[in-house]
Design an enzyme around this catalytic site. Sequence first.
Site, PDB file in Angstrom:
ATOM      1  N   SER A 163     -12.390  39.717  32.919  1.00  0.00           N
ATOM      2  CA  SER A 163     -12.081  40.847  32.022  1.00  0.00           C
ATOM      3  C   SER A 163     -13.329  41.140  31.207  1.00  0.00           C
ATOM      4  O   SER A 163     -14.144  40.229  30.977  1.00  0.00           O
ATOM      5  CB  SER A 163     -10.935  40.456  31.082  1.00  0.00           C
ATOM      6  OG  SER A 163     -10.819  41.396  30.031  1.00  0.00           O
ATOM      7  N   TYR A 177      -6.373  34.544  25.623  1.00  0.00           N
ATOM      8  CA  TYR A 177      -6.830  35.449  26.687  1.00  0.00           C
ATOM      9  C   TYR A 177      -8.358  35.524  26.675  1.00  0.00           C
ATOM     10  O   TYR A 177      -9.018  35.393  27.715  1.00  0.00           O
ATOM     11  CB  TYR A 177      -6.211  36.837  26.481  1.00  0.00           C
ATOM     12  CG  TYR A 177      -6.418  37.795  27.633  1.00  0.00           C
ATOM     13  CD1 TYR A 177      -5.536  37.806  28.713  1.00  0.00           C
ATOM     14  CD2 TYR A 177      -7.487  38.685  27.645  1.00  0.00           C
ATOM     15  CE1 TYR A 177      -5.722  38.683  29.778  1.00  0.00           C
ATOM     16  CE2 TYR A 177      -7.677  39.564  28.707  1.00  0.00           C
ATOM     17  CZ  TYR A 177      -6.795  39.568  29.770  1.00  0.00           C
ATOM     18  OH  TYR A 177      -6.982  40.441  30.822  1.00  0.00           O
TER      19      TYR A 177
HETATM   20  N1  LIG Z   1      -4.888  45.880  33.295  1.00  0.00           N
HETATM   21  C1  LIG Z   1      -5.936  45.661  32.552  1.00  0.00           C
HETATM   22  O1  LIG Z   1      -6.254  46.453  31.669  1.00  0.00           O
HETATM   23  C2  LIG Z   1      -6.787  44.430  32.775  1.00  0.00           C
HETATM   24  C3  LIG Z   1      -8.028  44.348  32.135  1.00  0.00           C
HETATM   25  C4  LIG Z   1      -8.817  43.222  32.328  1.00  0.00           C
HETATM   26  C5  LIG Z   1      -8.370  42.203  33.155  1.00  0.00           C
HETATM   27  N2  LIG Z   1      -7.163  42.304  33.761  1.00  0.00           N
HETATM   28  C6  LIG Z   1      -6.739  41.194  34.618  1.00  0.00           C
HETATM   29  O2  LIG Z   1      -6.283  41.687  35.856  1.00  0.00           O
HETATM   30  C7  LIG Z   1      -5.413  40.732  36.444  1.00  0.00           C
HETATM   31  C8  LIG Z   1      -4.199  41.451  36.981  1.00  0.00           C
HETATM   32  O3  LIG Z   1      -3.463  41.976  35.907  1.00  0.00           O
HETATM   33  P1  LIG Z   1      -2.800  43.417  35.933  1.00  0.00           P
HETATM   34  O4  LIG Z   1      -3.423  44.210  34.888  1.00  0.00           O
HETATM   35  O5  LIG Z   1      -2.736  43.927  37.315  1.00  0.00           O
HETATM   36  O6  LIG Z   1      -1.334  43.050  35.381  1.00  0.00           O
HETATM   37  P2  LIG Z   1       0.093  43.114  36.062  1.00  0.00           P
HETATM   38  O7  LIG Z   1       1.005  42.496  35.051  1.00  0.00           O
HETATM   39  O8  LIG Z   1       0.397  44.479  36.538  1.00  0.00           O
HETATM   40  O9  LIG Z   1      -0.027  42.149  37.317  1.00  0.00           O
HETATM   41  C9  LIG Z   1      -0.176  40.766  37.177  1.00  0.00           C
HETATM   42  C10 LIG Z   1       0.623  40.063  38.247  1.00  0.00           C
HETATM   43  O10 LIG Z   1       0.402  38.655  38.082  1.00  0.00           O
HETATM   44  C11 LIG Z   1       1.652  38.016  38.283  1.00  0.00           C
HETATM   45  N3  LIG Z   1       1.678  36.710  37.626  1.00  0.00           N
HETATM   46  C12 LIG Z   1       1.852  36.425  36.309  1.00  0.00           C
HETATM   47  N4  LIG Z   1       1.898  35.099  36.125  1.00  0.00           N
HETATM   48  C13 LIG Z   1       1.759  34.541  37.354  1.00  0.00           C
HETATM   49  C14 LIG Z   1       1.755  33.204  37.821  1.00  0.00           C
HETATM   50  N5  LIG Z   1       1.937  32.169  36.989  1.00  0.00           N
HETATM   51  N6  LIG Z   1       1.581  32.997  39.150  1.00  0.00           N
HETATM   52  C15 LIG Z   1       1.440  34.033  40.002  1.00  0.00           C
HETATM   53  N7  LIG Z   1       1.471  35.310  39.620  1.00  0.00           N
HETATM   54  C16 LIG Z   1       1.624  35.558  38.316  1.00  0.00           C
HETATM   55  C17 LIG Z   1       2.676  38.957  37.697  1.00  0.00           C
HETATM   56  O11 LIG Z   1       3.976  38.673  38.178  1.00  0.00           O
HETATM   57  C18 LIG Z   1       2.139  40.306  38.117  1.00  0.00           C
HETATM   58  O12 LIG Z   1       2.668  40.715  39.355  1.00  0.00           O
HETATM   59  C19 LIG Z   1      -5.118  39.705  35.361  1.00  0.00           C
HETATM   60  O13 LIG Z   1      -5.900  38.543  35.573  1.00  0.00           O
HETATM   61  C20 LIG Z   1      -5.555  40.405  34.090  1.00  0.00           C
HETATM   62  O14 LIG Z   1      -5.914  39.517  33.067  1.00  0.00           O
HETATM   63  C21 LIG Z   1      -6.352  43.392  33.590  1.00  0.00           C
END
Ligand SMILES: NC(=O)c1ccc[n+]([C@@H]2O[C@H](COP(=O)([O-])OP(=O)(O)OC[C@H]3O[C@@H](n4cnc5c(N)ncnc54)[C@H](O)[C@@H]3O)[C@@H](O)[C@H]2O)c1
Length: 287
Positions: A163, A177
Amino acid sequence: MADSSAHFEAAMKRLFDVKDNVAVVTGAASGLGFAMAEIMAECGAHVVLTDVQKAALESAGEQLRNRGLSVRTMELDVANREQVQDVFQAIEQACGRVDAVFANAGIGTGGNLWSREGKLESFSDDVWKKVMSINLDGVFWTMQAAARIMRPRRRGSIIVTASTAGLRSEPIVGYAYAAAKAAVVNLVRQAALDLAPFGVRVNGIAPGPFRTNIGGPGPRPPQVVEAFTRTVPLGRWGEPHEMHGLALFLASPASSFVTGGVYVIDGGAMALSQCYSHELTEERWSR
Ligand SMILES: NC(=O)c1ccc[n+]([C@@H]2O[C@H](COP(=O)([O-])OP(=O)(O)OC[C@H]3O[C@@H](n4cnc5c(N)ncnc54)[C@H](O)[C@@H]3O)[C@@H](O)[C@H]2O)c1
């Protein structure tokens, strides 16, 4: 005049051919993980979608399968070390190889610096442990499982979702986080050194704000949307499909000389040096 479309097709194939590769994505039921799985499958890879949410996982798999794409689903909680090992072993046995692993699963739980519960003195141990177990331990165990398969085969690409909050301070996210994401950035570098002699590449992706389900499904409070949007020079949040290009690049021959890097995809947010107000008060946040 030469047939430019033949050259284009040959160049695209040379760069982005992942046909018949096996790719595994954690956290693939939603958001960025789903987008990573989708692009790999669209380009001809066999993709194993994994997630802790069974129903959402099945529906994500069905959505791609209905489009004729080669996907399978396996339930996996990345915070469960044995389960991670077992699932990866089962995938290797079933598919015979693993070419790309997206260590993507993550949660965004925990108050930020503008909330009372997000302050250093009050940050909850339970939240700290939960976020660390998924966003750091889970990534580490996923990378370990990938390395066990890839090192002896001397090929593979591991891609970790970090991130922008792991590359700089961001008061808009919580302590756990921020710490976990900074840690995975260095995990990427360390593993890249470890695995480079074996031809296995390890890279990170550092997204800025993307419209996914992180922090919970449904619309976000307007102050959250506004606070993030103000940090993005392109003036909006990213859409998950805008992850397709970078995800495919890092998994494909196009990035054959790329390892140990963490690639920002944030609409320009990291280019802004002063992005958040310094008035970090609860009143301002809950306005
Ligand atoms: N969306 C953003 O703005 C953003 C920004 C920076 C980083 N990220 C990172 O991107 C990655 C994906 O997140 P996203 O934004 O798509 O969110 P999201 O919530 O849409 O998807 C995350 C997925 O991870 C799954 N998950 C949660 N805990 C889990 C576990 N213990 N084991 C397996 N799966 C699990 C959830 O069920 C979900 O399907 C994450 O690592 C998040 O930190 C997202």
